[in-house]
Design an enzyme around this catalytic site. Sequence first.
Site, PDB file in Angstrom:
ATOM      1  N   ASP A  36       0.804  -1.227   0.000  1.00  0.00           N
ATOM      2  CA  ASP A  36       0.000   0.000   0.000  1.00  0.00           C
ATOM      3  C   ASP A  36       0.839   1.281   0.000  1.00  0.00           C
ATOM      4  OD1 ASP A  36      -2.309  -1.398  -0.052  1.00  0.00           O
ATOM      5  OD2 ASP A  36      -2.671  -1.312   2.108  1.00  0.00           O
ATOM      6  N   HIS A 242      28.050   5.880 -10.335  1.00  0.00           N
ATOM      7  CA  HIS A 242      26.666   5.970  -9.861  1.00  0.00           C
ATOM      8  C   HIS A 242      26.514   5.366  -8.462  1.00  0.00           C
ATOM      9  CE1 HIS A 242      25.133   6.310 -14.282  1.00  0.00           C
ATOM     10  NE2 HIS A 242      25.585   7.452 -13.817  1.00  0.00           N
ATOM     11  N   ASP A 259      27.515  14.359  -4.919  1.00  0.00           N
ATOM     12  CA  ASP A 259      26.745  14.830  -6.073  1.00  0.00           C
ATOM     13  C   ASP A 259      25.292  14.848  -5.621  1.00  0.00           C
ATOM     14  OD1 ASP A 259      25.440  15.280  -8.458  1.00  0.00           O
ATOM     15  OD2 ASP A 259      26.602  13.820  -9.611  1.00  0.00           O
ATOM     16  N   ASP A 270      21.847  20.564  -9.690  1.00  0.00           N
ATOM     17  CA  ASP A 270      22.726  19.393  -9.832  1.00  0.00           C
ATOM     18  C   ASP A 270      24.153  19.852  -9.559  1.00  0.00           C
ATOM     19  OD1 ASP A 270      23.999  17.069 -10.532  1.00  0.00           O
ATOM     20  OD2 ASP A 270      23.419  17.124 -12.651  1.00  0.00           O
ATOM     21  N   HIS A 349      33.170   9.985 -18.650  1.00  0.00           N
ATOM     22  CA  HIS A 349      31.839  10.523 -18.954  1.00  0.00           C
ATOM     23  C   HIS A 349      31.964  11.856 -19.688  1.00  0.00           C
ATOM     24  CE1 HIS A 349      32.038  13.391 -15.560  1.00  0.00           C
ATOM     25  NE2 HIS A 349      32.435  12.402 -14.786  1.00  0.00           N
ATOM     26  N   HIS A 353      25.278  18.197 -19.275  1.00  0.00           N
ATOM     27  CA  HIS A 353      23.978  17.883 -19.875  1.00  0.00           C
ATOM     28  C   HIS A 353      23.079  19.092 -19.663  1.00  0.00           C
ATOM     29  CE1 HIS A 353      22.759  17.172 -15.662  1.00  0.00           C
ATOM     30  NE2 HIS A 353      23.889  16.502 -15.554  1.00  0.00           N
ATOM     31  N   HIS A 360      18.561  15.443 -16.203  1.00  0.00           N
ATOM     32  CA  HIS A 360      19.110  15.338 -17.562  1.00  0.00           C
ATOM     33  C   HIS A 360      17.985  15.852 -18.457  1.00  0.00           C
ATOM     34  CE1 HIS A 360      22.205  12.034 -16.361  1.00  0.00           C
ATOM     35  NE2 HIS A 360      22.406  13.177 -15.753  1.00  0.00           N
ATOM     36  N   GLU A 383      30.745  19.518 -15.637  1.00  0.00           N
ATOM     37  CA  GLU A 383      31.115  18.595 -14.578  1.00  0.00           C
ATOM     38  C   GLU A 383      32.224  17.624 -14.954  1.00  0.00           C
ATOM     39  OE1 GLU A 383      28.119  15.500 -13.886  1.00  0.00           O
ATOM     40  OE2 GLU A 383      26.739  16.594 -15.188  1.00  0.00           O
ATOM     41  N   TYR A 387      38.846   9.893 -12.139  1.00  0.00           N
ATOM     42  CA  TYR A 387      38.582   8.738 -11.265  1.00  0.00           C
ATOM     43  C   TYR A 387      39.696   7.725 -11.486  1.00  0.00           C
ATOM     44  CZ  TYR A 387      34.272  11.231 -12.144  1.00  0.00           C
ATOM     45  OH  TYR A 387      33.351  12.231 -12.323  1.00  0.00           O
ATOM     46  N   ARG A 404      35.060  15.006  -8.825  1.00  0.00           N
ATOM     47  CA  ARG A 404      34.229  15.666  -9.845  1.00  0.00           C
ATOM     48  C   ARG A 404      33.854  17.029  -9.272  1.00  0.00           C
ATOM     49  NH1 ARG A 404      31.005  11.949 -10.841  1.00  0.00           N
ATOM     50  NH2 ARG A 404      29.175  12.376  -9.570  1.00  0.00           N
ATOM     51  N   GLU A 406      31.074  20.039 -10.243  1.00  0.00           N
ATOM     52  CA  GLU A 406      29.921  20.266 -11.121  1.00  0.00           C
ATOM     53  C   GLU A 406      29.173  21.527 -10.726  1.00  0.00           C
ATOM     54  OE1 GLU A 406      26.834  17.221 -10.864  1.00  0.00           O
ATOM     55  OE2 GLU A 406      26.073  17.836 -12.825  1.00  0.00           O
TER      56      GLU A 406
END
Length: 435
Positions: A36, A242, A259, A270, A349, A353, A360, A383, A387, A404, A406
């Site tokens: 539920d 990610h 991030d 972002d 990467h 974006h 995105h 960004e 790594y 990173r 950004e």
Amino acid sequence: MTQFQQFKSRRQIFAARMESGVAIIPTAPEQLRNRDAHYPYRFDSYFYYLTGFREPEAVLVIIAASRDTAAKHILFCREKNQEREIWDGFRYGPDAAKEVFGFDEAYPIAQLDELLPKLLINQPAVYAAFGHDQSWNQRIIGWLNQVREQSRAGAAPPAEIHDYRIVLDDMRLIKTSDELQIMQRAADISTQAHQRAMQTTCPGMREYEIEAELLYTFYRHGAQAPAYTSIIAGGANACVLHYVENNAELKSGDLLLIDAGCELDGYASDITRTFPISGRFTPQQRDIYQLVLAAQIEAIAQVKPGNRWNDPHQAALRVLAQGFIDLGLCQGSVDAILETEDYKRFYMHKTGHWLGMDVHDVGEYKQQGDWREFQPGMVLTVEPGCYIRPADNVPEHFWNIGIRIEDDVLVTHTGHEILTTAAPKTIPEIEELMQ
Ligand code: GLY
Ligand code: MN
Ligand code: MN
């Protein structure tokens, strides 16, 4: 002018760009999480962009003007229902929604299947998001077939099918001043969250404790949700692009990559910042950090009208490639590294974006085969990162450094404006805040 006038103006622009026909734009369905319990509700971005209406179970129908009729904006929504409102809360109902949001007509959502075939009769075109949702595909095809069945009575279904997303993506790509005000407020809340994270972090805490600080700041300033699942990645976890487990212990000597950005009134922010858990960068961390920062600054400098989408990425790649050579991470010339894509061992990467209602965001990146030119009103992220996973041919003192940086950047008439400057970014700024 009501607060919903901006949405009406967008409907008018959209209806004019449709030229003719009927657009059917449903909002998002509620999603069950388990039994539920539902996921927090989030409206469909296209639907909200044209309505400002946040309730589920709603459909916008826009009929473009024809030779003898004006354009018409119709909302289908849930009816008032005292019993359901006791359990689930307020709902506008068609009459109030029509008045408050400025629709020409509004009907109960339960009448959708009855009324839609009638609205489609003898219209030249239907605009829908075919392919987005199987059940809506079937439903709309069913309405078209119902019209077809009445052919002997002189009814014809639309001969053309268009995708409303193509028209709306171009509109959404260029933000209005109303939208930019919200995006700046979303950015402000998120920069405060990042500052708070820097001030709170210390060795021995767990990643989720920092996530809690971010969420606390988002909600306490009125943001409705995180715009995406926050990444709180200490040490080697920063090299998992990610990473969302957010449960490891934070160790002195490691970096923390965060991030995270909030969503405010339908608009995302972002931001990524990376900082030392102890408050002081090590020499190796400093080298990589300065390199990523230099790449980011160079990339942001490319954001201006006339330049193209890929220019920031190319600028970042050149800075990073030279840095990788200088630090002994790559061998050869910058051109050779770009040609062989050897940099992808450390930077895999793209550099950004579009940003807007979706993190995105919509909008084509190429037009007629060429990277799109920047225009005032576009918002994008910049960004770059680096790594470094353990590997035989990589100096050990760089292992497990993941960085990173950004920011959210608006294209202006003269260049750009960074919406997220309030989040500390230089090494002295970060080390000072963390004292
Ligand atoms: N936070 C998602 C991204 O940076 O693209
Ligand atoms: Mn991003
Ligand atoms: Mn991000």
